[in-house]
Design a protein around this motif. Structure first.
Motif, short mmCIF file in Angstrom:
data_model
loop_
_atom_site.label_atom_id
_atom_site.label_comp_id
_atom_site.label_asym_id
_atom_site.label_seq_id
_atom_site.Cartn_x
_atom_site.Cartn_y
_atom_site.Cartn_z
N SER A 46 16.27 1.52 -7.76
CA SER A 46 16.76 2.26 -8.93
C SER A 46 16.76 1.35 -10.16
O SER A 46 16.68 0.13 -10.05
N ILE A 47 16.88 1.97 -11.32
CA ILE A 47 16.99 1.20 -12.56
C ILE A 47 18.23 0.31 -12.50
O ILE A 47 18.21 -0.84 -12.95
N GLN A 48 19.31 0.81 -11.90
CA GLN A 48 20.53 0.01 -11.79
C GLN A 48 20.31 -1.22 -10.92
O GLN A 48 20.86 -2.29 -11.20
N ASP A 49 19.50 -1.09 -9.87
CA ASP A 49 19.16 -2.25 -9.04
C ASP A 49 18.48 -3.32 -9.89
O ASP A 49 18.76 -4.51 -9.76
N VAL A 68 18.73 -3.68 -13.19
CA VAL A 68 19.72 -4.22 -14.13
C VAL A 68 20.53 -5.33 -13.47
O VAL A 68 20.78 -6.38 -14.06
N LYS A 69 20.94 -5.11 -12.22
CA LYS A 69 21.75 -6.10 -11.51
C LYS A 69 21.02 -7.43 -11.33
O LYS A 69 21.66 -8.48 -11.24
N SER A 100 21.20 -5.54 -20.28
CA SER A 100 21.72 -4.20 -20.03
C SER A 100 20.62 -3.21 -19.68
O SER A 100 19.42 -3.51 -19.80
N ARG A 101 21.04 -2.04 -19.26
CA ARG A 101 20.10 -0.94 -19.01
C ARG A 101 19.31 -0.63 -20.29
O ARG A 101 18.12 -0.30 -20.24
N LYS A 152 11.03 4.14 -14.80
CA LYS A 152 10.65 3.28 -13.68
C LYS A 152 9.14 3.34 -13.46
O LYS A 152 8.53 2.34 -13.06
#
Length: 220
Positions: free
Chosen positions: A31-34, A36-37, A43-44, A54
């Motif tokens: 995911s995009i959040q993965d 970002v981490k 940041s996103r 993606k």
């Protein structure tokens, strides 16, 4: 305070992190959040500033596998090279460019992913085929190439060189690798475009032996 990065550094960081995640988790499960981490405090919003989705990110990762437009244009503009020699230079650079190899690292494992592989073949064909077609036509003029159907033969060259040697699809031993090269040499020569001449095969052999030695040195 977060470190300041240039736009190019941010793009490369996003592609590096994404490549690693696509290898470990797969494209669909990342995911995009993965992503970002995995970034250094970015940041996103930093991702979406450079990549709208993606899909755009994986397109960027795939593009790393292909010579840049600048590299291709430099080959096209090279003085004193026949059409055939330009094709040979393009293929050798695509296979053994040191900077590209260092950038890609473990990303070659992505070729095992069906989505990535499909994009890889499409991108290779869309970008390289027009150049190879142009070089074949130049070869008709200078006498170095006699292949008919320039566009179709350009696609055949890409299919053979960029697909048939992918270990995930067609597992190779050292012996079968060289047998495949000889088979490619025969097929392309029969088509009227002797890309894999004895000199080119020797260059490939030297580069492969160098890569093997480099790998063995790192393993010891």
């Amino acid at each position: 305070m977060a470190k300041k990065y240039t736009a190019d550094e941010v793009i490369e960081m996003i592609l590096d992190v994404s490549s690693s995640l696509f290898v470990s988790k797969g494209y669909e499960k990342t995911s995009i959040q993965d992503i970002v981490k995995g970034l250094d405090g970015l940041s996103r919003g930093a991702i979406y500033h450079h990549f709208e989705s993606k899909q755009a990110i994986i397109n960027g990762v795939v593009r790393r596998f292909v010579p840049t437009e600048e590299e291709l244009d430099n080959i096209a503009a090279a003085k004193g090279l026949s059409g055939l020699e330009k094709i040979q230079k393009l293929l050798i650079d695509a296979m053994f460019n040191q900077k590209r190899s260092e950038t890609l690292g473990s990303s070659y494992e992505l070729l095992n992913d069906a989505i990535f592989f499909s994009l890889y073949i499409t991108t290779m064909t869309e970008i390289l085929s027009p150049y190879i077609e142009m070089f074949i036509e130049e070869g008709h003029v200078d006498g170095s190439v006699s292949a008919p159907f320039p566009r179709q033969i350009a696609e055949v060259i890409i299919m053979l060189i960029s697909t048939w040697f992918i270990n995930a699809l067609y597992p190779n031993t050292a012996e079968t690798f060289w047998e495949k090269l000889s088979a490619c040499q025969y097929v392309l020569k029969q088509c009227g475009v002797d890309v894999l001449s004895k000199e080119v095969l020797q260059t490939i052999m030297s580069n492969v032996e160098s890569k093997v030695k480099e790998y063995e040195d790192k393993s010891n």
